[in-house]
Design an enzyme around this catalytic site. Structure first.
Site, PDB file in Angstrom:
ATOM      1  N   MET A 122      29.375  45.087  42.104  1.00  0.00           N
ATOM      2  CA  MET A 122      29.295  46.387  42.380  1.00  0.00           C
ATOM      3  C   MET A 122      27.906  46.791  41.703  1.00  0.00           C
ATOM      4  O   MET A 122      27.451  47.787  41.348  1.00  0.00           O
ATOM      5  CB  MET A 122      30.374  47.389  41.435  1.00  0.00           C
ATOM      6  CG  MET A 122      31.546  46.717  41.925  1.00  0.00           C
ATOM      7  SD  MET A 122      33.011  48.093  41.839  1.00  0.00           S
ATOM      8  CE  MET A 122      32.815  48.189  39.815  1.00  0.00           C
ATOM      9  N   GLY A 123      26.963  45.803  41.750  1.00  0.00           N
ATOM     10  CA  GLY A 123      25.458  46.100  41.143  1.00  0.00           C
ATOM     11  C   GLY A 123      25.382  46.231  40.018  1.00  0.00           C
ATOM     12  O   GLY A 123      26.331  45.735  39.130  1.00  0.00           O
TER      13      GLY A 123
ATOM     14  N   HIS B 164      26.500  38.120  36.326  1.00  0.00           N
ATOM     15  CA  HIS B 164      26.579  37.896  37.730  1.00  0.00           C
ATOM     16  C   HIS B 164      25.448  36.930  38.127  1.00  0.00           C
ATOM     17  O   HIS B 164      26.023  36.201  38.879  1.00  0.00           O
ATOM     18  CB  HIS B 164      25.814  39.163  38.318  1.00  0.00           C
ATOM     19  CG  HIS B 164      26.879  40.532  38.160  1.00  0.00           C
ATOM     20  ND1 HIS B 164      26.362  41.614  37.329  1.00  0.00           N
ATOM     21  CD2 HIS B 164      27.801  40.898  38.402  1.00  0.00           C
ATOM     22  CE1 HIS B 164      27.246  42.421  37.323  1.00  0.00           C
ATOM     23  NE2 HIS B 164      28.124  42.009  38.106  1.00  0.00           N
TER      24      HIS B 164
ATOM     25  N   GLY C   3      34.195  36.096  37.558  1.00  0.00           N
ATOM     26  CA  GLY C   3      34.028  35.836  36.222  1.00  0.00           C
ATOM     27  C   GLY C   3      35.315  35.841  35.606  1.00  0.00           C
ATOM     28  O   GLY C   3      36.261  36.636  36.043  1.00  0.00           O
TER      29      GLY C   3
ATOM     30  N   GLN D 233      42.051  40.361  37.092  1.00  0.00           N
ATOM     31  CA  GLN D 233      41.661  40.512  38.477  1.00  0.00           C
ATOM     32  C   GLN D 233      41.428  39.218  39.077  1.00  0.00           C
ATOM     33  O   GLN D 233      41.899  38.997  40.403  1.00  0.00           O
ATOM     34  CB  GLN D 233      40.219  41.253  38.393  1.00  0.00           C
ATOM     35  CG  GLN D 233      39.318  40.967  39.835  1.00  0.00           C
ATOM     36  CD  GLN D 233      37.979  42.066  39.677  1.00  0.00           C
ATOM     37  OE1 GLN D 233      37.998  42.908  39.705  1.00  0.00           O
ATOM     38  NE2 GLN D 233      36.885  41.161  39.501  1.00  0.00           N
TER      39      GLN D 233
ATOM     40  N   ILE E 115      29.740  35.288  30.250  1.00  0.00           N
ATOM     41  CA  ILE E 115      28.435  35.240  29.585  1.00  0.00           C
ATOM     42  C   ILE E 115      28.347  36.401  28.649  1.00  0.00           C
ATOM     43  O   ILE E 115      28.750  37.742  28.850  1.00  0.00           O
ATOM     44  CB  ILE E 115      27.248  35.473  30.798  1.00  0.00           C
ATOM     45  CG1 ILE E 115      27.465  34.246  31.739  1.00  0.00           C
ATOM     46  CG2 ILE E 115      25.744  35.094  29.993  1.00  0.00           C
ATOM     47  CD1 ILE E 115      27.426  32.905  31.357  1.00  0.00           C
TER      48      ILE E 115
ATOM     49  N   SER F 246      28.489  43.333  30.509  1.00  0.00           N
ATOM     50  CA  SER F 246      29.224  44.213  31.333  1.00  0.00           C
ATOM     51  C   SER F 246      28.336  45.313  31.990  1.00  0.00           C
ATOM     52  O   SER F 246      27.391  45.777  31.158  1.00  0.00           O
ATOM     53  CB  SER F 246      30.342  44.967  30.763  1.00  0.00           C
ATOM     54  OG  SER F 246      30.965  46.238  31.260  1.00  0.00           O
TER      55      SER F 246
HETATM   56  O1  PAF Z   1      34.527  42.843  39.455  1.00  0.00           O
HETATM   57  C1  PAF Z   1      33.965  43.543  40.296  1.00  0.00           C
HETATM   58  O2  PAF Z   1      32.659  43.731  40.051  1.00  0.00           O
HETATM   59  C2  PAF Z   1      34.594  44.271  41.321  1.00  0.00           C
HETATM   60  O3  PAF Z   1      35.920  44.428  40.966  1.00  0.00           O
HETATM   61  C3  PAF Z   1      34.705  43.544  42.848  1.00  0.00           C
HETATM   62  C4  PAF Z   1      35.392  42.109  42.454  1.00  0.00           C
HETATM   63  C5  PAF Z   1      32.997  43.326  43.153  1.00  0.00           C
HETATM   64  C6  PAF Z   1      35.203  44.271  43.767  1.00  0.00           C
HETATM   65  O4  PAF Z   1      35.059  45.637  43.797  1.00  0.00           O
END
Ligand code: PAF
Length: 273
Positions: free
Chosen positions: A27-28, A34, A144, A150, A173, A182
């Protein structure tokens, strides 16, 4: 690095590729967490696709959708330097239409812990991940372990819907003082940032107890609560990898999860044993 702004552009770019595709959905507001996923994808695949999409359907009413950190220029630079081949940056109107078929999280595993505190959240996550996986058709997709529930639900979706992708799970991390990285850490003020360390500390307490062979989950949770206080604790849970509550830690099959609020910021963290 190519940038695709619509699913059509993405398809056009990917159609000439014949090699393996690694995919990192995000989500950037990219951070080192990431980056570790992106770097692993770049190492292991012929091409890497990263998506940046702040998915509205996984946010509840009153959550931080409107203020979710947006840093496209910085994210673009990070991706380009990391060797990403395609950056997918779609808009909501190209990802959703009215009155869609939705994916629902399973009744038990999807409705406890995060699913209980954030009802409907996982329906939104699974729906968008299903769409993204179908658009990118990756060989491997990287997630992650910090978002443990999730991850488990995405793995279940891939299995239940016979999707042809390997889900790769990578370690959380952390900052040098232990705080799990986060995108939401930027919301913390100075005092909350210090207090937030109680979360990783509580997991260290749990590790110590397990190393002393104190495996009873009630005892571990009690000591964790003591470390976490006076934070606004949403849950402390000790479950199997299948998210079934455990009475005793089973080494190789346990996840200890914490969710707590610092002011209006929710943070989650966990420990895989
Ligand atoms: O973990 C995230 O950043 C989001 O839940 C994802 C997997 C990109 C879905 O929008």
């Amino acid at each position: 690095m190519k940038i695709a702004r619509t699913p059509k552009e993405l398809k056009e770019i990917l159609k000439v590729n014949t090699g393996s595709v690694g995919f990192v959905p995000t989500m950037g507001a990219l951070h080192h967490g990431h980056l570790s996923l992106i770097e692993e994808s770049v190492r292991k695949n012929d091409i890497t696709v990263v998506s940046i999409f702040v998915n509205p359907t996984q946010f509840l009413e009153g959550e931080d959708l409107d203020k979710y950190p947006s840093k496209f220029e910085a994210d673009e630079k990070i991706c380009s330097l990391a060797g990403v081949d395609v950056l997918f940056y779609p808009q909501v109107k190209d990802m959703y239409e009215d009155d869609e078929i939705k994916i629902s999280a399973p009744n038990i595993r999807g409705c406890i812990l995060e699913g209980y505190v954030r009802p409907g959240h996982f329906d939104g996550v699974l729906t968008v991940v299903m769409k993204l996986l179908n658009m990118v058709s990756p060989t491997k997709a990287y997630f992650g372990k910090k978002d443990a529930q999730q991850l488990a639900l995405i793995m279940q979706m891939v299995k239940n819907f016979c999707m042809d992708v390997e889900i790769v799970a990578l370690e959380t991390i952390r900052e040098s003082d232990g705080l799990a990285m986060s995108s939401r850490n930027v919301y913390l003020n100075k005092n909350e940032r210090v207090e937030a360390l109680k979360i990783s500390k509580s997991l260290k307490v749990a590790t110590k107890l397990v190393m002393q062979k104190k495996l009873t989950t009630e005892l571990i949770k009690k000591e964790m609560f003591q470390t976490l206080e006076p934070l606004d604790i949403e849950y402390v849970a000790i479950v199997s990898r299948a998210f079934i509550p455990l009475n005793e830690v089973e080494i190789g099959n346990t996840i200890i999860l914490v969710a707590a609020k610092l002011g209006s910021t929710r943070l989650i963290d966990n420990l895989w044993l």
